[in-house]
Write an enzyme that holds these catalytic residues in place. Structure first.
Site, PDB file in Angstrom:
ATOM      1  N   ASP A   1      50.700  51.147  -0.436  1.00 31.71           N
ATOM      2  CA  ASP A   1      51.941  50.616  -1.017  1.00 31.71           C
ATOM      3  C   ASP A   1      52.635  51.651  -1.887  1.00 31.71           C
ATOM      4  O   ASP A   1      53.848  51.773  -1.871  1.00 31.71           O
ATOM      5  CB  ASP A   1      51.660  49.341  -1.817  1.00 31.71           C
ATOM      6  CG  ASP A   1      50.652  49.545  -2.953  1.00 31.71           C
ATOM      7  OD1 ASP A   1      49.861  50.513  -2.888  1.00 31.71           O
ATOM      8  OD2 ASP A   1      50.654  48.746  -3.902  1.00 31.71           O
TER       9      ASP A   1
ATOM     10  N   ARG B   1      50.695  54.301  -9.415  1.00 36.18           N
ATOM     11  CA  ARG B   1      50.153  53.420 -10.462  1.00 36.18           C
ATOM     12  C   ARG B   1      48.717  53.014 -10.127  1.00 36.18           C
ATOM     13  O   ARG B   1      48.126  53.497  -9.159  1.00 36.18           O
ATOM     14  CB  ARG B   1      51.055  52.204 -10.619  1.00 36.18           C
ATOM     15  CG  ARG B   1      51.052  51.265  -9.428  1.00 36.18           C
ATOM     16  CD  ARG B   1      51.975  50.078  -9.676  1.00 36.18           C
ATOM     17  NE  ARG B   1      52.017  49.204  -8.524  1.00 36.18           N
ATOM     18  CZ  ARG B   1      53.113  48.608  -8.091  1.00 36.18           C
ATOM     19  NH1 ARG B   1      54.273  48.807  -8.686  1.00 36.18           N
ATOM     20  NH2 ARG B   1      53.058  47.799  -7.055  1.00 36.18           N
ATOM     21  N   ASP B   2      48.196  52.104 -10.922  1.00 32.20           N
ATOM     22  CA  ASP B   2      46.805  51.679 -10.708  1.00 32.20           C
ATOM     23  C   ASP B   2      46.737  50.688  -9.552  1.00 32.20           C
ATOM     24  O   ASP B   2      46.324  49.548  -9.710  1.00 32.20           O
ATOM     25  CB  ASP B   2      46.235  51.074 -11.998  1.00 32.20           C
ATOM     26  CG  ASP B   2      47.060  49.887 -12.491  1.00 32.20           C
ATOM     27  OD1 ASP B   2      48.102  49.575 -11.852  1.00 32.20           O
ATOM     28  OD2 ASP B   2      46.674  49.267 -13.497  1.00 32.20           O
ATOM     29  N   GLU B   3      47.191  51.141  -8.388  1.00 37.17           N
ATOM     30  CA  GLU B   3      47.178  50.282  -7.205  1.00 37.17           C
ATOM     31  C   GLU B   3      46.805  51.136  -5.978  1.00 37.17           C
ATOM     32  O   GLU B   3      45.665  51.195  -5.609  1.00 37.17           O
ATOM     33  CB  GLU B   3      48.525  49.575  -7.052  1.00 37.17           C
ATOM     34  CG  GLU B   3      48.451  48.438  -6.049  1.00 37.17           C
ATOM     35  CD  GLU B   3      49.366  47.278  -6.358  1.00 37.17           C
ATOM     36  OE1 GLU B   3      50.156  47.336  -7.308  1.00 37.17           O
ATOM     37  OE2 GLU B   3      49.291  46.284  -5.603  1.00 37.17           O
TER      38      GLU B   3
ATOM     39  N   ASP C   1      53.083  45.787   3.722  1.00 39.12           N
ATOM     40  CA  ASP C   1      53.904  46.989   3.579  1.00 39.12           C
ATOM     41  C   ASP C   1      53.877  47.825   4.850  1.00 39.12           C
ATOM     42  O   ASP C   1      54.911  48.232   5.372  1.00 39.12           O
ATOM     43  CB  ASP C   1      53.426  47.817   2.370  1.00 39.12           C
ATOM     44  CG  ASP C   1      53.478  47.019   1.070  1.00 39.12           C
ATOM     45  OD1 ASP C   1      52.983  45.879   1.059  1.00 39.12           O
ATOM     46  OD2 ASP C   1      54.013  47.530   0.070  1.00 39.12           O
TER      47      ASP C   1
ATOM     48  N   TRP D   1      52.095  39.746   5.855  1.00 40.28           N
ATOM     49  CA  TRP D   1      50.901  40.454   5.375  1.00 40.28           C
ATOM     50  C   TRP D   1      49.758  40.253   6.381  1.00 40.28           C
ATOM     51  O   TRP D   1      49.362  41.199   7.064  1.00 40.28           O
ATOM     52  CB  TRP D   1      50.532  39.989   3.957  1.00 40.28           C
ATOM     53  CG  TRP D   1      51.321  40.710   2.913  1.00 40.28           C
ATOM     54  CD1 TRP D   1      50.894  41.761   2.161  1.00 40.28           C
ATOM     55  CD2 TRP D   1      52.695  40.475   2.534  1.00 40.28           C
ATOM     56  NE1 TRP D   1      51.908  42.194   1.332  1.00 40.28           N
ATOM     57  CE2 TRP D   1      53.021  41.427   1.536  1.00 40.28           C
ATOM     58  CE3 TRP D   1      53.670  39.577   2.918  1.00 40.28           C
ATOM     59  CZ2 TRP D   1      54.275  41.498   0.931  1.00 40.28           C
ATOM     60  CZ3 TRP D   1      54.927  39.631   2.322  1.00 40.28           C
ATOM     61  CH2 TRP D   1      55.215  40.584   1.346  1.00 40.28           C
TER      62      TRP D   1
ATOM     63  N   GLU E   1      60.333  50.375  -4.907  1.00 36.41           N
ATOM     64  CA  GLU E   1      59.692  49.098  -4.600  1.00 36.41           C
ATOM     65  C   GLU E   1      60.680  47.941  -4.666  1.00 36.41           C
ATOM     66  O   GLU E   1      60.670  47.047  -3.835  1.00 36.41           O
ATOM     67  CB  GLU E   1      58.579  48.874  -5.629  1.00 36.41           C
ATOM     68  CG  GLU E   1      57.872  47.542  -5.518  1.00 36.41           C
ATOM     69  CD  GLU E   1      56.644  47.489  -6.404  1.00 36.41           C
ATOM     70  OE1 GLU E   1      56.595  48.239  -7.405  1.00 36.41           O
ATOM     71  OE2 GLU E   1      55.727  46.705  -6.089  1.00 36.41           O
TER      72      GLU E   1
ATOM     73  N   HIS F   1      57.771  53.417  -2.768  1.00 37.61           N
ATOM     74  CA  HIS F   1      57.245  52.298  -1.975  1.00 37.61           C
ATOM     75  C   HIS F   1      57.988  52.339  -0.649  1.00 37.61           C
ATOM     76  O   HIS F   1      59.205  52.357  -0.634  1.00 37.61           O
ATOM     77  CB  HIS F   1      57.599  50.995  -2.692  1.00 37.61           C
ATOM     78  CG  HIS F   1      56.439  50.181  -3.138  1.00 37.61           C
ATOM     79  ND1 HIS F   1      55.570  50.599  -4.111  1.00 37.61           N
ATOM     80  CD2 HIS F   1      56.012  48.942  -2.762  1.00 37.61           C
ATOM     81  CE1 HIS F   1      54.654  49.648  -4.311  1.00 37.61           C
ATOM     82  NE2 HIS F   1      54.902  48.632  -3.499  1.00 37.61           N
TER      83      HIS F   1
HETATM   84  C1  BGC Z   1      52.199  45.775  -3.908  1.00 41.86           C
HETATM   85  C2  BGC Z   1      53.020  45.443  -2.705  1.00 41.86           C
HETATM   86  C3  BGC Z   1      52.376  44.318  -2.014  1.00 41.86           C
HETATM   87  C4  BGC Z   1      52.484  43.155  -2.926  1.00 41.86           C
HETATM   88  C5  BGC Z   1      52.003  41.884  -2.356  1.00 41.86           C
HETATM   89  C6  BGC Z   1      52.249  44.604  -4.810  1.00 41.86           C
HETATM   90  O1  BGC Z   1      51.504  44.778  -5.955  1.00 41.86           O
HETATM   91  O2  BGC Z   1      52.584  46.960  -4.503  1.00 41.86           O
HETATM   92  O3  BGC Z   1      53.787  46.337  -2.140  1.00 41.86           O
HETATM   93  O4  BGC Z   1      52.780  44.077  -0.724  1.00 41.86           O
HETATM   94  O5  BGC Z   1      51.866  43.419  -4.167  1.00 41.86           O
HETATM   95  O6  BGC Z   1      52.343  40.857  -3.114  1.00 41.86           O
END
Ligand code: BGC
Length: 702
Positions: free
Chosen positions: A302, A306-308, A315, A367, A580, A601
């Site tokens: 995504d 960041r912390d992801e 996505d 998703w 994003e 994003h």
């Molecule tokens: C992500 C997204 C993801 C979404 C889903 C986010 O935190 O960065 O791109 O699809 O959560 O809800």
């Protein structure tokens, strides 16, 4: 660091097979082995762990193999602020060096010691100390589960490009900041001067706010590297990556020449390019491509900052076709789909992210639909039926899981992400940023598409009973949607742009009412001032729904609209990657106060597909582009658009150019590809392989 010394009688070739729990890099006699980074890559480690194989040369006499290993995705702080040790609690290395008829394998005789890499994390960055005493840690413990090992599946992450500093900035707060002019993913290499002694720290950010270094959008990710050295050295972190345009330096001041960004991502072949006559529009397309590069760091993710940095299924689902035009993503997607299948629940629900480091599962539209839609897109782009056969079982399981949320034949319960981040605000809150479109309408419409895909796969593999089953299900579901969401006179009862787009794009609207719905959608978009209010689900189909139903001019106006919210608004705000949210940066240059603002994003970058397929007009008529239709549709404001796509059958190019009174349609087709071109006068001409141009009086945009 794990180390082994051994003696070889005479110089010889050898092969090194190696992997790790964590991230590793290997050195032989002081030289780095191979050019891959972040190995062994990110997979669902309990089910699949890749092994890399390198050809190396041993010298006569003593040789030393040294392998450094660190937490990485396996047992580092990942994901989010709370994640930790997702797959295990200790790093490990498995190495096997084969030469002549001998074998050296990791065992209790290897020496373990601390490394100058003191700590490292995907989110937090790396600490290196070249002055530290690297204590011996031996003995090594031997335990490694070899049952999940597989050979490397996709191209590794490599150093792809070096980017120099564009400008050194002293911010109003007095920070020393280096601007690379481009939001990118990778690391920074620093050269310290001879007289430097001490610690220097670098931190990363995507934007400046009021001219100052801004990191709040990285959330808990520290994105900080620090180096302690005595004297001249070239420094670079090993086991981390950052998403950044700006770097803050503390502890030393360095000239531009000593600071270089290194772009690191999966080393895919570049297969698609689009050129236009408009520099702003070109910048948007570049932003999409940079977004892809920054988010293909071993998995399709995504965001990179960041912390992801997770393999969010929705996505990649919406971005997949654009990604496949731009780069050869076959191998990385094969790997990702293998993980998607193995991380699917027993009962068919899909994980939110792949590899599944969250313990969530669901059946959400777009998703979870990715288990069907992504393979189908890849099949259409590359013509490889294995994408379908490999995933058919998983798709069937998913359909069964989806049906558990049906009430009277319609999906009516269960969690949905909905039209994520849409700006038609009524339902918009920080906790629930799903736009206004009824989430179950979306779910049902998208499910008809999954059923259609399943039906087509069944047909391709000759599974007649399944083909029949999915055909019946699809027809019934469309009927149910029509009964539930359309009035008796055929009008769509939902008035959002996304609802109208989906009803048109996925052919839910009864044929007799199609024209009327298209007109209503057009009015709706015009009423919104050609601004984009759709989210993750509506946006990828918005321009297609307009253009394919008689409103190509409106589609082009939306695309070229520079007002907020819209694609070129971001460009005008200085974006060098796609954001994003449409409002990640407000018109006054401050971040959206709702938070969750990534400036890299790729989801909304899915618009590039529209430029390839509709504006330049490269459309496959058979999977893999074995047959194509070329149909450029000029856009007002874009005097020239040319797209090139290196398909599995060779280079296909198409586009148009306005020259005064005339417009030239132009295409290039490889020999084996059967093609036709649709000309502005409506005539269809078949073409053999070769280069063609057709001149017409200006058609403006159609
Ligand atoms: C992500 C997204 C993801 C979404 C889903 C986010 O935190 O960065 O791109 O699809 O959560 O809800």
């Amino acid at each position: 660091m794990l180390e082994k010394k051994f003696v070889v009688e005479k110089a010889t070739d050898a092969s090194l097979k190696i992997t790790a729990l964590g991230l590793y890099y290997a050195e032989l006699n002081g030289h780095r082995v191979g050019d891959a980074f972040l190995t062994p890559g990110f997979t669902s480690y309990r089910k699949m762990l890749q092994v890399q194989e390198y050809e190396v040369k041993l010298k006569a006499g003593e040789n030393v193999i040294a392998v450094s290993v660190n937490d990485g995705w396996y047992c580092g702080r990942f994901p989010f602020e709370w994640g930790n040790r997702s797959y295990g609690d200790r790093c490990a290395v498995y190495a096997e060096l084969n030469y002549e008829d001998k074998k050296i394998v990791t065992d209790e005789n290897w020496i373990a010691r601390e490394s100058f890499i003191r700590k490292s994390g995907i989110y937090d960055g790396e600490t290196q100390d070249f002055t530290a005493e690297c204590k011996t840690l031996t003995p090594c413990e031997v335990s490694f589960d070899a049952s999940v090992l597989v050979p490397q599946i996709c191209e590794p992450v490599r150093n792809i490009e070096r980017v120099s500093v564009k400008e050194i900035i002293r911010t109003p707060q007095g920070e020393l900041v280096y601007d690379f002019g481009q939001n990118l993913t990778g690391v920074v290499e620093i050269k310290t001067p001879e007289d430097f002694r001490g610690t220097l720290t670098i931190q990363f950010a995507e934007i400046l706010v009021h001219g100052n270094f801004y990191t709040a959008n990285l959330r808990s990710a520290k994105a900080t590297d620090s180096f302690t050295v005595n004297g001249a050295r070239t420094l670079c972190p090993e086991f981390t990556f950052h998403g950044f345009r700006y770097m803050k330096l503390e502890g030393v001041e360095l000239p531009k020449e000593n600071v270089t960004a290194i772009v690191r991502h999966t080393d895919m072949k570049h297969t698609g390019r689009i050129y236009t006559s408009d520099t702003r529009f070109n910048r948007l397309l570049e932003n999409v491509v940079w977004g892809q590069r920054g988010n293909f760091v071993d998995i399709p993710s995504d965001c990179p900052q960041r912390d992801e940095r997770l393999g969010w299924t929705g996505d990649i689902n919406v971005f997949c076709r654009t990604a496949a035009f731009n780069y050869d993503i076959r191998a990385i997607m094969n790997k990702w789909l293998a993980d998607a299948r193995s991380d699917q629940s027993e009962t068919g629900e899909m994980p939110f992210v792949v590899p599944n480091v969250l313990s969530d599962f669901g059946t959400e539209a777009i998703w979870a639909d990715s288990i069907a839609m992504v393979p189908w897109t890849l099949y259409e782009m590359y013509g490889d039926v294995r994408y379908l056969t490999d995933n058919f079982f998983a798709i069937k399981k998913f359909i069964a899981a989806r049906e558990k949320h049906m009430v009277n034949g319609l999906i009516a319960k269960g969690h949905e992400f909905g039209d994520w981040l849409a700006l038609d605000k009524e339902m918009f809150t920080e906790e629930n940023p799903v736009g206004r479109t009824d989430v179950y309408f979306i779910a049902n419409v998208l499910h008809t598409n999954v059923l259609r895909i399943a039906m087509q796969i069944a047909k391709l593999v000759g599974d007649e009973p399944s083909e029949k089953e999915f055909r019946i299900k699809q027809t019934q579901l469309i009927k149910k949607i029509q009964q539930a969401y359309f009035t008796a006179s055929g009008r769509l009862a939902l008035d959002t742009v996304t609802a109208q787009v989906l009803a048109l794009y996925f052919r839910i609207v009864p044929a007799a009412h199609r024209e009327q719905l298209a007109k209503t959608l057009n009015e709706n978009v015009v009423r919104h001032g050609y601004r984009v209010v759709t989210g993750f689900i509506g946006t990828p189909y918005l321009l297609f729904a307009l253009s394919d139903n008689g409103y190509h001019d409106t589609a082009c106006r939306v695309l070229s609209n520079r007002e907020f919210p819209g694609w070129l608004y971001e460009v005008d705000m200085g974006a060098t990657t796609v954001w994003e949210r449409w409002n990640s940066l407000l018109p006054d240059g401050t971040p959206n106060p709702d938070g969750m603002n990534s400036y890299n994003h790729y989801a909304y970058g899915s618009v590039m597909e529209f430029v390839y397929r509709r504006i330049a007009g490269i459309e496959a008529r058979e999977a893999g582009f074995r047959k194509v239709r070329i149909e450029p549709k000029p856009c007002a404001g874009l005097d020239m658009v040319k797209a090139e796509y290196e398909s599995v059958y060779g280079k296909i190019a198409a586009g148009y150019e306005r020259q005064g009174e005339k417009v030239i349609f132009w295409t290039e087709i490889p020999k084996e590809v059967e093609s036709e071109i649709v000309l502005p006068n409506g005539k269809i001409k078949s073409l053999q392989g070769g280069e063609y141009s057709f001149v017409f009086k200006d058609v403006k945009s159609r």
